[in-house]
Design a protein around this motif. Structure first.
Motif, mmCIF file in Angstrom:
data_model
loop_
_atom_site.group_PDB
_atom_site.id
_atom_site.type_symbol
_atom_site.label_atom_id
_atom_site.label_comp_id
_atom_site.label_asym_id
_atom_site.label_seq_id
_atom_site.Cartn_x
_atom_site.Cartn_y
_atom_site.Cartn_z
ATOM 1 N N ALA A 303 0.831 -1.211 0.000
ATOM 2 C CA ALA A 303 0.000 0.000 0.000
ATOM 3 C C ALA A 303 0.861 1.255 0.000
ATOM 4 O O ALA A 303 0.617 2.192 -0.771
ATOM 5 C CB ALA A 303 -0.936 -0.007 1.203
ATOM 6 N N VAL A 304 1.884 1.298 0.876
ATOM 7 C CA VAL A 304 2.716 2.507 0.929
ATOM 8 C C VAL A 304 3.474 2.698 -0.383
ATOM 9 O O VAL A 304 3.704 3.841 -0.810
ATOM 10 C CB VAL A 304 3.717 2.471 2.116
ATOM 11 C CG1 VAL A 304 2.989 2.414 3.436
ATOM 12 C CG2 VAL A 304 4.715 1.336 1.983
ATOM 13 N N SER A 305 3.841 1.604 -1.053
ATOM 14 C CA SER A 305 4.547 1.722 -2.318
ATOM 15 C C SER A 305 3.666 2.375 -3.378
ATOM 16 O O SER A 305 4.098 3.282 -4.104
ATOM 17 C CB SER A 305 5.016 0.340 -2.786
ATOM 18 O OG SER A 305 5.913 0.460 -3.866
ATOM 19 N N THR A 306 2.398 1.936 -3.467
ATOM 20 C CA THR A 306 1.478 2.512 -4.451
ATOM 21 C C THR A 306 1.108 3.937 -4.090
ATOM 22 O O THR A 306 1.104 4.826 -4.948
ATOM 23 C CB THR A 306 0.204 1.647 -4.551
ATOM 24 O OG1 THR A 306 0.562 0.320 -4.929
ATOM 25 C CG2 THR A 306 -0.749 2.220 -5.583
ATOM 26 N N VAL A 307 0.790 4.180 -2.815
ATOM 27 C CA VAL A 307 0.427 5.533 -2.382
ATOM 28 C C VAL A 307 1.599 6.486 -2.602
ATOM 29 O O VAL A 307 1.435 7.591 -3.129
ATOM 30 C CB VAL A 307 0.001 5.534 -0.893
ATOM 31 C CG1 VAL A 307 -0.188 6.972 -0.395
ATOM 32 C CG2 VAL A 307 -1.294 4.753 -0.712
ATOM 33 N N ALA A 308 2.796 6.063 -2.210
ATOM 34 C CA ALA A 308 3.973 6.914 -2.391
ATOM 35 C C ALA A 308 4.245 7.172 -3.870
ATOM 36 O O ALA A 308 4.566 8.299 -4.262
ATOM 37 C CB ALA A 308 5.192 6.266 -1.735
ATOM 38 N N GLY A 313 4.496 10.818 -8.515
ATOM 39 C CA GLY A 313 4.052 11.254 -9.835
ATOM 40 C C GLY A 313 3.385 12.612 -9.801
ATOM 41 O O GLY A 313 3.515 13.416 -10.736
ATOM 42 N N ALA A 314 2.658 12.901 -8.705
ATOM 43 C CA ALA A 314 1.967 14.189 -8.563
ATOM 44 C C ALA A 314 2.876 15.263 -7.975
ATOM 45 O O ALA A 314 2.476 16.430 -7.881
ATOM 46 C CB ALA A 314 0.736 14.011 -7.674
ATOM 47 N N GLY A 315 4.104 14.898 -7.570
ATOM 48 C CA GLY A 315 5.028 15.867 -7.000
ATOM 49 C C GLY A 315 4.726 16.262 -5.568
ATOM 50 O O GLY A 315 5.196 17.294 -5.097
ATOM 51 N N LYS A 316 3.961 15.428 -4.841
ATOM 52 C CA LYS A 316 3.566 15.755 -3.465
ATOM 53 C C LYS A 316 4.462 15.009 -2.472
ATOM 54 O O LYS A 316 4.073 14.016 -1.855
ATOM 55 C CB LYS A 316 2.099 15.403 -3.240
ATOM 56 C CG LYS A 316 1.158 16.208 -4.140
ATOM 57 C CD LYS A 316 -0.306 15.879 -3.858
ATOM 58 C CE LYS A 316 -1.227 16.727 -4.716
ATOM 59 N NZ LYS A 316 -2.664 16.456 -4.451
ATOM 60 N N TRP A 317 5.682 15.515 -2.278
ATOM 61 C CA TRP A 317 6.673 14.818 -1.471
ATOM 62 C C TRP A 317 6.365 14.824 0.014
ATOM 63 O O TRP A 317 6.805 13.929 0.746
ATOM 64 C CB TRP A 317 8.065 15.404 -1.730
ATOM 65 C CG TRP A 317 8.605 14.916 -3.028
ATOM 66 C CD1 TRP A 317 8.434 15.491 -4.255
ATOM 67 C CD2 TRP A 317 9.349 13.726 -3.247
ATOM 68 N NE1 TRP A 317 9.041 14.735 -5.226
ATOM 69 C CE2 TRP A 317 9.624 13.644 -4.639
ATOM 70 C CE3 TRP A 317 9.835 12.724 -2.414
ATOM 71 C CZ2 TRP A 317 10.345 12.606 -5.203
ATOM 72 C CZ3 TRP A 317 10.558 11.683 -2.969
ATOM 73 C CH2 TRP A 317 10.811 11.629 -4.352
ATOM 74 N N ASP A 318 5.649 15.840 0.470
ATOM 75 C CA ASP A 318 5.285 15.853 1.887
ATOM 76 C C ASP A 318 4.420 14.651 2.241
ATOM 77 O O ASP A 318 4.550 14.061 3.315
ATOM 78 C CB ASP A 318 4.567 17.153 2.246
ATOM 79 C CG ASP A 318 3.286 17.348 1.436
ATOM 80 O OD1 ASP A 318 3.303 17.047 0.225
ATOM 81 O OD2 ASP A 318 2.273 17.780 2.023
ATOM 82 N N ARG A 319 3.556 14.243 1.310
ATOM 83 C CA ARG A 319 2.700 13.083 1.536
ATOM 84 C C ARG A 319 3.488 11.773 1.464
ATOM 85 O O ARG A 319 3.114 10.782 2.095
ATOM 86 C CB ARG A 319 1.557 13.063 0.512
ATOM 87 C CG ARG A 319 0.534 14.168 0.725
ATOM 88 C CD ARG A 319 -0.563 14.123 -0.351
ATOM 89 N NE ARG A 319 -1.324 12.889 -0.307
ATOM 90 C CZ ARG A 319 -2.380 12.672 0.480
ATOM 91 N NH1 ARG A 319 -2.782 13.605 1.324
ATOM 92 N NH2 ARG A 319 -3.025 11.533 0.437
ATOM 93 N N VAL A 320 4.580 11.761 0.711
ATOM 94 C CA VAL A 320 5.418 10.567 0.634
ATOM 95 C C VAL A 320 6.005 10.250 2.015
ATOM 96 O O VAL A 320 5.963 9.108 2.487
ATOM 97 C CB VAL A 320 6.547 10.752 -0.400
ATOM 98 C CG1 VAL A 320 7.508 9.563 -0.367
ATOM 99 C CG2 VAL A 320 5.968 10.909 -1.807
ATOM 100 N N HIS A 321 6.526 11.263 2.681
ATOM 101 C CA HIS A 321 7.157 11.049 3.983
ATOM 102 C C HIS A 321 6.118 10.726 5.061
ATOM 103 O O HIS A 321 6.371 9.901 5.946
ATOM 104 C CB HIS A 321 7.984 12.278 4.361
ATOM 105 C CG HIS A 321 9.034 12.615 3.348
ATOM 106 N ND1 HIS A 321 9.995 11.708 2.937
ATOM 107 C CD2 HIS A 321 9.262 13.740 2.623
ATOM 108 C CE1 HIS A 321 10.772 12.265 2.026
ATOM 109 N NE2 HIS A 321 10.347 13.507 1.813
ATOM 110 N N MET A 465 11.743 20.305 -8.828
ATOM 111 C CA MET A 465 11.083 21.314 -8.000
ATOM 112 C C MET A 465 11.390 21.126 -6.531
ATOM 113 O O MET A 465 11.427 22.076 -5.763
ATOM 114 C CB MET A 465 9.564 21.270 -8.229
ATOM 115 C CG MET A 465 9.137 21.830 -9.574
ATOM 116 S SD MET A 465 7.349 22.004 -9.669
ATOM 117 C CE MET A 465 6.831 20.319 -9.644
ATOM 118 N N THR A 466 11.610 19.858 -6.122
ATOM 119 C CA THR A 466 11.872 19.592 -4.712
ATOM 120 C C THR A 466 13.364 19.581 -4.393
ATOM 121 O O THR A 466 13.758 19.333 -3.271
ATOM 122 C CB THR A 466 11.267 18.233 -4.309
ATOM 123 O OG1 THR A 466 11.809 17.225 -5.152
ATOM 124 C CG2 THR A 466 9.755 18.269 -4.415
ATOM 125 N N GLY A 467 14.183 19.791 -5.384
ATOM 126 C CA GLY A 467 15.624 19.813 -5.170
ATOM 127 C C GLY A 467 16.175 18.441 -5.041
ATOM 128 O O GLY A 467 17.232 18.272 -4.453
#
Length: 467
Positions: A303-308, A313-321, A465-467
């Motif tokens: 689940a975390v692999s798919t969600v991450a 893909g959407a560029g939402k790195w805060d949600r990845v962590h 964008m996230t460096g």
């Protein structure tokens, strides 16, 4: 109503999204293990310890074979999830066409080789002589059904990459019910149906896999799922150079990681086999129980692999962590609860598979030493799942290699040689400890955030964008 592309995992509460996505995966894992457990009960209680030892050896080989395609399947899942997160349906279909072609060709090759070489493989594993013929009959039939097994697993993984974990579960339920119903019928026979013994258990599995796969394919086309390939999509059914390059570059290390796990399992059961059929049967029963313990970790890890991946893909790195933290917390609660439950009913649980009191005693020893350590395995699995979602696959593979082949297997053989059967089980917690330390160190200090699956996809822009 048609199934449209919807990056539903990039918005909303992460904990809730993880649970809703992971629960069907977990229930599917439970069904698969329940299916294997019920089949093992039939074999162990009515066909004897030799037959049960045979299925233990054959099942280790099947895990090895599934590992061969796990990497490509996982790479496909991540690519599709990133494409869905970036709202790129064309790229998602290109991935389906390319990876599907690979799965079909590989499954046919392995089936032919497996049917011919089953006795050689089992002999090379030092399968106990009294279990060899049982294992050969069982394994050859399983090889015949391998294309159906690969096909279903491929469809399941691409649908999960698209954010749909419920539909694969429903068709897995069909497969499980059929397998459970057909096992006693084909093992013992009834009326015009002949008694096939251990071969009947394998035939039941093949029939169930075929029916489930056929039903799932019909469902996808009738519902007009956005990832189905129509006549207009025929150009996508080819070995796209860019995608096949990514599948090989990223999928090969993930496949090798699973091969490392499966070959270490073969090496371990080879060691256990040297102590006789009773030890092998005890180990097989203990591993049946530990498969349930690993389910939450595997479900949450998937689940975390798919969600991450969708959020990458959407560029939402805060949600990845945040996904990593929530995944670890959920796994600790779920895995810990299962470990406690098995400890409470250790002997009774083993008695479901084993009649021999000596085998039960060995199984209780195995569980007392190994079960708690699967909590550590769960944390490692979740962390690795997030890391792989970006395309960083080399370090997790090396970590697995070090923990298993450089630590667990050498220690197990040394302990077995020095102190006997009871000591080799300590290699499990030692290996898991090494794995969790290495995984967390890479997550905190490694460069996995800069990895990407395709050099020109939208996640590259997100990385910049996230460096």
């Amino acid at each position: 109503m048609a199934y449209q592309m919807n990056a539903s995992l990039t918005e909303g509460p992460i904990g809730k999204k993880l649970l809703l996505f992971a629960l069907p995966v977990l229930m599917g894992n439970v069904l698969q293990s329940l299916n294997g457990t019920i089949n093992a009960i039939w074999v162990g209680n009515f066909l004897g310890e030799s037959a049960f030892a045979a299925t233990s050896n054959a099942n280790n080989i099947m895990f090895f074979l599934l590992s061969l395609v796990f990497g490509i399947g996982m790479a496909s899942t991540i690519l599709i999830a990133q494409s869905v997160g970036a709202q790129d349906e064309v790229q998602a279909k290109r991935v389906v066409g390319t990876s599907g072609l690979f799965f079909v060709g590989l499954a046919l090759l392995i089936t032919i080789a497996g049917v011919l070489l089953s006795p050689v493989i089992l002999t090379g594993m030092h399968t106990p002589p009294d279990a060899l013929q049982f294992a050969t009959d069982y394994l050859r039939i399983i090889f015949i059904g391998l294309p159906f097994m690969y096909g279903y697993n491929f469809l399941m993984m691409i649908m999960r990459g698209a954010g749909d974990a419920k539909t694969p579960f429903y068709f897995l339920l069909i497969s499980t019910v059929l397998d459970i119903a057909l096992n006693p019928l084909l093992i013992f026979g009834l009326g015009p149906v002949p008694a096939l013994g251990i071969a009947g258990s394998a035939v039941a599995t093949v029939i169930a896999q075929f029916v489930s796969l056929a039903c799932l394919i019909v469902f996808l086309y009738r519902k007009k799922h956005f990832l189905r390939l129509t006549r207009a999509d025929l150009p996508y059914i080819r070995l796209d150079r860019m995608i096949i390059g990514s599948l090989v570059k990223k999928g090969l290390p993930m496949g090798l990681q699973m091969l490392i796990v499966s070959t270490s399992g073969l090496a371990f059961i080879n060691l256990v086999n040297s102590f006789g059929s009773v030890a092998t049967a005890a180990f097989g029963a203990a591993m049946q129980l530990s498969s349930y313990i690993q389910m939450p970790a595997m479900a949450i890890g998937g689940a975390v692999s798919t969600v991450a991946a969708q959020n990458v893909g959407a560029g939402k790195w805060d949600r990845v962590h945040k996904t990593t933290v929530m995944g670890i917390a959920i796994n600790l609660v779920m895995t810990g609860a299962l470990v406690g439950f098995i400890y409470l009913f250790n002997k009774q649980a083993l008695g479901l598979f084993l009649q021999d009191q000596a085998a039960i005693a060995i199984g209780m020893k195995i569980n007392s030493i190994t079960l708690w350590a699967f909590i550590l395995f769960g944390i490692t699995f979740v962390v690795s799942g997030v890391v792989r979602a970006t395309g960083a696959v080399i370090v997790p593979m090396v970590t697995t290699l070090l923990a298993l082949w450089c630590i667990r297997i050498p220690i197990a053989y040394w302990l077995g040689d020095q102190y006997g059967l009871d000591a080799i089980w300590w290699s499990f917690p030692i290996g898991f400890m090494v794995g969790i330390v290495l995984s967390i160190c890479y997550y905190v200090w490694g460069n996995w955030r800069s990895a990407r699956m395709l050099g020109d996809n939208k996640s590259q822009a997100a990385d910049k964008m996230t460096g």
